[in-house]
Enzyme design. Structure first.
Site, PDB file in Angstrom:
ATOM      1  N   ASP A 145       0.863  -1.180   0.000  1.00  0.00           N
ATOM      2  CA  ASP A 145       0.000   0.000   0.000  1.00  0.00           C
ATOM      3  C   ASP A 145       0.903   1.236   0.000  1.00  0.00           C
ATOM      4  OD1 ASP A 145      -2.968   1.004   0.496  1.00  0.00           O
ATOM      5  OD2 ASP A 145      -1.769   2.003   2.042  1.00  0.00           O
ATOM      6  N   HIS A 183      -7.105  -6.300  -1.163  1.00  0.00           N
ATOM      7  CA  HIS A 183      -6.081  -5.274  -0.974  1.00  0.00           C
ATOM      8  C   HIS A 183      -5.043  -5.614   0.091  1.00  0.00           C
ATOM      9  CE1 HIS A 183      -4.258  -1.337  -1.040  1.00  0.00           C
ATOM     10  NE2 HIS A 183      -4.517  -1.160   0.241  1.00  0.00           N
TER      11      HIS A 183
END
Length: 322
Positions: A102, A299
């Protein structure tokens, strides 16, 4: 909890950073994203350490157990890369393999591009290498509108207060709710709604996240009280500033061996098309070792698919050590 993990603190660039560590050998730095911490890498410590590496995962500046500078402009990408380079030295090392997930991925990519003398290999999870250049927030507004979460985060204090009101609930909602059906889509806050209105409390936790995991995350975040999430949000508030600061590096390639891992269901796929990712990798990482797309993965890459991510990292590290 892995009892072999040790914890320490070090001051880098005037900011006190907490880090977790296990193992001995060549240094591997693991950089988390938002809203995460060192604990996001809990599954990677033991296998990487057992393979002969010194594994260090810091709470990056503004997060969890680390110090939180007050000024928004203390969280630029150059500050964050500076923390990485100073941390390598503070740990008594000369080089490191840097892995980021991320927001940690842009830090890792930038560290590799700007300091190839210190970074002997780089791996990005979720976020691919992105070209330096102006207008990032303007492009986001044009593509996704004012409700796009990165735009929503720009107003100081707004998202901060919402998220800090109940730290554990906020973490649970975000970790479980930004992709409730597993489909990649941008995180949008409809007009008139608040951030957490878009991520209701889950009926149950996914198999990769336990209530005890949430307790660890929440306890570390709660140390900052009403500013529990402010440090991380300030990273977003420097997106345009980063664009200005990085213009000197437009066209800069990453000339160290690289690995990219992404889940096929990651919401990043809704913001950067797979063909665009391939273009970026081809043009920015000429020494790319592998591009791994994990099926049925969202994610939270290294938490959702720890075995597969660890296997990819070990393969990459072995490639570097040949």
């Amino acid at each position: 909890m892995n009892d072999a993990i040790k914890h320490g603190e070090v001051e880098v660039n005037g900011v006190r950073l907490h880090y977790a560590e296990q193992g001995e050998g060549p240094l591997v730095l693991l950089l988390h994203g938002f809203p995460e911490s060192w604990y996001s890498w809990r599954h990677q410590f033991a296998p990487l350490a057992e393979a002969g590496y010194r594994v260090v995962a810091p709470d990056q500046r503004g997060y969890a157990r680390s110090e939180q500078p007050e000024r928004i402009d203390a969280y630029t990408l150059l500050h964050l890369v500076g923390d990485v380079t100073a941390l390598i030295a503070a740990l008594g090392e000369e080089k490191a393999v840097v892995v980021g997930h991320d927001w940690g991925a842009p830090v890792a990519w930038a560290a590799a591009a700007l300091r190839p003398d210190l970074v002997r290999g780089v791996a990005g999870l979720s976020v691919p290498p992105l070209p330096a250049g102006p207008g990032a927030l303007s492009a986001a507004r044009e593509n996704f509108g004012e409700g796009f979460y990165q735009i929503y985060f720009q107003e100081p204090g707004r998202a901060d207060a919402e998220l800090a009101a109940d730290v554990k609930s906020s973490l649970r909602r975000i970790l479980c709710g930004i992709q409730p059906d597993g489909e990649p889509r941008p995180w949008i806050v409809p007009e008139g709604k608040k951030l957490l209105d878009t991520v209701p409390e889950p009926e149950s936790l996914p198999d990769w996240l336990t209530d005890e995991d949430l307790d660890v995350f929440a306890a570390d975040y709660a140390r900052h009280g009403e500013h529990a999430f402010t440090g991380g949000l300030n990273w977003y508030r420097n997106i345009d500033r980063n664009s200005e600061l990085m213009t000197a590096f437009v066209g800069q390639r990453i000339d160290v061996p690289a690995l990219y891992v992404v889940g096929e269901r990651d919401l990043v796929n809704a913001m950067i098309a797979p063909e665009a990712v391939q273009y970026l990798l081809t043009n920015l990482t000429p020494r790319l070792h592998r591009y791994v797309r994990l099926p049925e993965t969202g994610h939270w890459t290294q938490q959702e698919r720890p075995a597969e991510v660890t296997e990819a990292l070990l393969d990459f590290l072995a490639h570097l050590d040949k």
